[in-house]
Motif scaffolding. Structure first.
Motif, PDB file in Angstrom:
ATOM      1  N   ASP A 152      85.712  -8.533  34.194  1.00 24.11           N
ATOM      2  CA  ASP A 152      86.357  -7.713  35.220  1.00 24.11           C
ATOM      3  C   ASP A 152      85.325  -7.231  36.234  1.00 24.11           C
ATOM      4  OD1 ASP A 152      88.827  -7.952  33.974  1.00 24.11           O
ATOM      5  OD2 ASP A 152      88.505  -6.176  32.731  1.00 24.11           O
ATOM      6  N   PRO A 153      85.773  -6.847  37.441  1.00 25.08           N
ATOM      7  CA  PRO A 153      84.837  -6.293  38.433  1.00 25.08           C
ATOM      8  C   PRO A 153      84.164  -5.024  37.891  1.00 25.08           C
ATOM      9  CG  PRO A 153      86.927  -6.831  39.467  1.00 25.08           C
ATOM     10  CD  PRO A 153      87.122  -6.987  37.981  1.00 25.08           C
ATOM     11  N   ILE A 154      82.873  -4.879  38.184  1.00 31.32           N
ATOM     12  CA  ILE A 154      82.092  -3.740  37.691  1.00 31.32           C
ATOM     13  C   ILE A 154      81.842  -2.793  38.858  1.00 31.32           C
ATOM     14  CG2 ILE A 154      79.950  -3.029  36.578  1.00 31.32           C
ATOM     15  CD1 ILE A 154      79.765  -5.981  35.554  1.00 31.32           C
ATOM     16  N   ASP A 155      82.431  -1.598  38.785  1.00 27.32           N
ATOM     17  CA  ASP A 155      82.295  -0.668  39.901  1.00 27.32           C
ATOM     18  C   ASP A 155      81.598   0.640  39.524  1.00 27.32           C
ATOM     19  OD1 ASP A 155      84.292   0.398  38.387  1.00 27.32           O
ATOM     20  OD2 ASP A 155      85.770   0.516  39.988  1.00 27.32           O
ATOM     21  N   GLU A 156      81.166   0.791  38.300  1.00 29.08           N
ATOM     22  CA  GLU A 156      80.394   1.958  37.888  1.00 29.08           C
ATOM     23  C   GLU A 156      79.000   1.477  37.528  1.00 29.08           C
ATOM     24  OE1 GLU A 156      82.132   4.573  34.984  1.00 29.08           O
ATOM     25  OE2 GLU A 156      84.136   3.943  35.606  1.00 29.08           O
ATOM     26  N   ILE A 157      78.080   1.522  38.513  1.00 29.77           N
ATOM     27  CA  ILE A 157      76.727   1.008  38.326  1.00 29.77           C
ATOM     28  C   ILE A 157      75.724   2.102  38.671  1.00 29.77           C
ATOM     29  CG2 ILE A 157      75.069  -0.772  38.991  1.00 29.77           C
ATOM     30  CD1 ILE A 157      77.566  -2.398  39.979  1.00 29.77           C
ATOM     31  N   LEU A 193      70.098   6.378  40.941  1.00 29.36           N
ATOM     32  CA  LEU A 193      71.124   6.420  41.981  1.00 29.36           C
ATOM     33  C   LEU A 193      72.370   5.675  41.567  1.00 29.36           C
ATOM     34  CD1 LEU A 193      71.478   3.551  43.729  1.00 29.36           C
ATOM     35  CD2 LEU A 193      69.295   4.245  44.596  1.00 29.36           C
ATOM     36  N   ASP A 194      73.457   6.046  42.196  1.00 30.37           N
ATOM     37  CA  ASP A 194      74.741   5.373  42.038  1.00 30.37           C
ATOM     38  C   ASP A 194      74.738   4.187  42.999  1.00 30.37           C
ATOM     39  OD1 ASP A 194      77.404   4.519  42.455  1.00 30.37           O
ATOM     40  OD2 ASP A 194      78.181   6.506  41.977  1.00 30.37           O
ATOM     41  N   TYR A 195      74.714   2.964  42.473  1.00 31.00           N
ATOM     42  CA  TYR A 195      74.583   1.777  43.309  1.00 31.00           C
ATOM     43  C   TYR A 195      75.746   1.632  44.294  1.00 31.00           C
ATOM     44  CZ  TYR A 195      74.304  -2.985  44.912  1.00 31.00           C
ATOM     45  OH  TYR A 195      74.248  -4.090  45.719  1.00 31.00           O
ATOM     46  N   CYS A 196      76.958   1.946  43.876  1.00 30.39           N
ATOM     47  CA  CYS A 196      78.113   1.783  44.768  1.00 30.39           C
ATOM     48  C   CYS A 196      78.034   2.735  45.956  1.00 30.39           C
ATOM     49  CB  CYS A 196      79.405   1.967  43.992  1.00 30.39           C
ATOM     50  SG  CYS A 196      79.662   0.647  42.782  1.00 30.39           S
ATOM     51  N   LEU A 197      77.581   3.962  45.720  1.00 27.23           N
ATOM     52  CA  LEU A 197      77.382   4.902  46.823  1.00 27.23           C
ATOM     53  C   LEU A 197      76.225   4.442  47.706  1.00 27.23           C
ATOM     54  CD1 LEU A 197      78.131   7.580  48.173  1.00 27.23           C
ATOM     55  CD2 LEU A 197      76.526   8.689  46.613  1.00 27.23           C
ATOM     56  N   PHE A 198      75.140   3.998  47.084  1.00 27.82           N
ATOM     57  CA  PHE A 198      73.967   3.497  47.795  1.00 27.82           C
ATOM     58  C   PHE A 198      74.324   2.297  48.675  1.00 27.82           C
ATOM     59  CE2 PHE A 198      70.372   0.442  47.708  1.00 27.82           C
ATOM     60  CZ  PHE A 198      69.445   1.173  48.426  1.00 27.82           C
ATOM     61  N   SER A 199      75.174   1.417  48.200  1.00 26.16           N
ATOM     62  CA  SER A 199      75.525   0.222  48.965  1.00 26.16           C
ATOM     63  C   SER A 199      76.272   0.565  50.250  1.00 26.16           C
ATOM     64  CB  SER A 199      76.341  -0.747  48.109  1.00 26.16           C
ATOM     65  OG  SER A 199      77.592  -0.211  47.781  1.00 26.16           O
ATOM     66  N   ALA A 221      75.945  -6.543  48.891  1.00 29.16           N
ATOM     67  CA  ALA A 221      75.578  -5.132  49.025  1.00 29.16           C
ATOM     68  C   ALA A 221      76.783  -4.213  48.889  1.00 29.16           C
ATOM     69  CB  ALA A 221      74.890  -4.914  50.364  1.00 29.16           C
ATOM     70  N   THR A 222      77.831  -4.689  48.284  1.00 26.53           N
ATOM     71  CA  THR A 222      79.027  -3.873  48.134  1.00 26.53           C
ATOM     72  C   THR A 222      79.463  -3.833  46.676  1.00 26.53           C
ATOM     73  OG1 THR A 222      80.484  -5.766  48.513  1.00 26.53           O
ATOM     74  CG2 THR A 222      79.845  -4.472  50.451  1.00 26.53           C
ATOM     75  N   CYS A 223      80.299  -2.896  46.369  1.00 25.80           N
ATOM     76  CA  CYS A 223      80.881  -2.794  45.038  1.00 25.80           C
ATOM     77  C   CYS A 223      82.336  -3.221  45.138  1.00 25.80           C
ATOM     78  CB  CYS A 223      80.814  -1.352  44.548  1.00 25.80           C
ATOM     79  SG  CYS A 223      79.336  -1.020  43.613  1.00 25.80           S
ATOM     80  N   PRO A 224      82.914  -3.733  44.120  1.00 28.92           N
ATOM     81  CA  PRO A 224      82.376  -3.945  42.778  1.00 28.92           C
ATOM     82  C   PRO A 224      81.599  -5.255  42.661  1.00 28.92           C
ATOM     83  CG  PRO A 224      84.689  -4.549  42.808  1.00 28.92           C
ATOM     84  CD  PRO A 224      84.350  -4.037  44.185  1.00 28.92           C
ATOM     85  N   LEU A 225      80.736  -5.326  41.642  1.00 29.10           N
ATOM     86  CA  LEU A 225      80.036  -6.572  41.328  1.00 29.10           C
ATOM     87  C   LEU A 225      80.992  -7.473  40.561  1.00 29.10           C
ATOM     88  CD1 LEU A 225      76.438  -5.773  40.040  1.00 29.10           C
ATOM     89  CD2 LEU A 225      77.075  -7.123  42.000  1.00 29.10           C
ATOM     90  N   MET A 283      63.179  -1.073  35.811  1.00 29.53           N
ATOM     91  CA  MET A 283      64.513  -0.923  36.400  1.00 29.53           C
ATOM     92  C   MET A 283      65.532  -1.025  35.270  1.00 29.53           C
ATOM     93  SD  MET A 283      66.417  -0.632  39.231  1.00 29.53           S
ATOM     94  CE  MET A 283      65.654  -1.369  40.641  1.00 29.53           C
ATOM     95  N   ARG A 284      66.278   0.058  35.067  1.00 33.31           N
ATOM     96  CA  ARG A 284      67.338   0.059  34.056  1.00 33.31           C
ATOM     97  C   ARG A 284      68.668   0.141  34.773  1.00 33.31           C
ATOM     98  NH1 ARG A 284      67.065   4.176  29.687  1.00 33.31           N
ATOM     99  NH2 ARG A 284      67.189   5.600  31.428  1.00 33.31           N
ATOM    100  N   ALA A 285      69.671  -0.525  34.195  1.00 31.62           N
ATOM    101  CA  ALA A 285      71.003  -0.522  34.802  1.00 31.62           C
ATOM    102  C   ALA A 285      72.039  -0.060  33.788  1.00 31.62           C
ATOM    103  CB  ALA A 285      71.358  -1.908  35.314  1.00 31.62           C
ATOM    104  N   SER A 286      72.846   0.896  34.223  1.00 32.45           N
ATOM    105  CA  SER A 286      73.983   1.358  33.440  1.00 32.45           C
ATOM    106  C   SER A 286      75.238   0.857  34.133  1.00 32.45           C
ATOM    107  CB  SER A 286      73.983   2.888  33.376  1.00 32.45           C
ATOM    108  OG  SER A 286      75.206   3.352  32.844  1.00 32.45           O
ATOM    109  N   MET A 287      76.084   0.190  33.364  1.00 35.27           N
ATOM    110  CA  MET A 287      77.349  -0.302  33.918  1.00 35.27           C
ATOM    111  C   MET A 287      78.471   0.162  32.998  1.00 35.27           C
ATOM    112  SD  MET A 287      76.114  -4.108  34.870  1.00 35.27           S
ATOM    113  CE  MET A 287      74.352  -4.247  34.987  1.00 35.27           C
ATOM    114  N   MET A 288      79.509   0.677  33.595  1.00 39.85           N
ATOM    115  CA  MET A 288      80.657   1.189  32.846  1.00 39.85           C
ATOM    116  C   MET A 288      80.205   2.269  31.842  1.00 39.85           C
ATOM    117  SD  MET A 288      82.693  -0.799  34.445  1.00 39.85           S
ATOM    118  CE  MET A 288      84.276  -0.559  33.702  1.00 39.85           C
ATOM    119  N   LYS A 289      79.313   3.151  32.301  1.00 38.94           N
ATOM    120  CA  LYS A 289      78.836   4.336  31.575  1.00 38.94           C
ATOM    121  C   LYS A 289      78.036   4.028  30.309  1.00 38.94           C
ATOM    122  CE  LYS A 289      82.397   7.192  33.470  1.00 38.94           C
ATOM    123  NZ  LYS A 289      83.499   8.089  33.303  1.00 38.94           N
TER     124      LYS A 289
END
Length: 181
Positions: free
Chosen positions: A66-71, A93-99, A123-127, A157-163
């Motif tokens: 599924d599309p990932i929108d919490e990054i 940072l929140d990647y979706c806000l940053f994008s 450069a946009t969400c969702p991934l 660089m660490r990434a959190s997706m879907m909390k």
């Protein structure tokens, strides 16, 4: 207290020992999956080129369809001295806000601008697709404006997706004045 002291000393160190044209010589890279059911790294390697230059190759495959929108991205820069690591920077940072406000964020903009040019990440969400860095060059033209003094560093660089934290990528590099000719 420690953070306040670091905030005072760090800008002074940067001004004293920061000159134009410094470069990074990458020694190794380590990509780790924290949730193998969600994602895995098909490729994670450093290819050395001439005179200390290198290229980073990463191919992260998402098993989650599924599309990932919490990054959430976390960048840590550590100065390595002997067997100790001193944290130089810790920024989240929140990647979706940053994008949506791409260049509005300080240090992440230094790093993300060249990374976005050399990847398939939009450069946009969702991934919605796997992430591929196909030969991200580390040379005189990339991330040279990062204002840190010479020395050995670890970029994490660490990434959190879907909390949930899903990936951890570490790049070990030495900051030098110029590549050997």
């Amino acid at each position: 207290m420690k953070d306040q002291l670091l905030n005072l000393v760090l800008p002074i160190l940067m001004m004293l020992d920061c000159s134009e044209g410094k470069v990074f010589r990458v020694s190794k890279m380590d990509c780790r999956t924290l949730d193998p059911a969600f994602t895995y790294f098909k490729t994670c390697k450093v290819v050395r080129r001439e005179n200390g230059r290198s290229a980073l190759f990463i191919n992260e495959v998402f098993l989650y369809k599924d599309p990932i929108d919490e990054i959430i991205l976390n960048l840590g820069i550590f100065k390595v001295v002997k067997n100790r690591r001193f944290q130089f920077l810790n920024e989240t940072l929140d990647y979706c806000l940053f994008s949506r406000q791409f260049l509005a964020n300080g240090f992440f903009a230094f790093l993300m601008t060249p990374l976005m040019r050399n990847s398939n990440v939009n450069a946009t969400c969702p991934l919605q697709q796997s992430i591929v860095f196909n030969g991200f060059p580390v040379d005189e033209n990339t991330i040279k404006e990062v204002p840190i003094p010479n020395g050995v560093y670890m970029f994490q660089m660490r990434a959190s997706m879907m909390k949930k934290w899903r990936t951890d990528v570490k790049v070990y590099a030495t900051r030098v004045d110029m590549y050997s000719e």
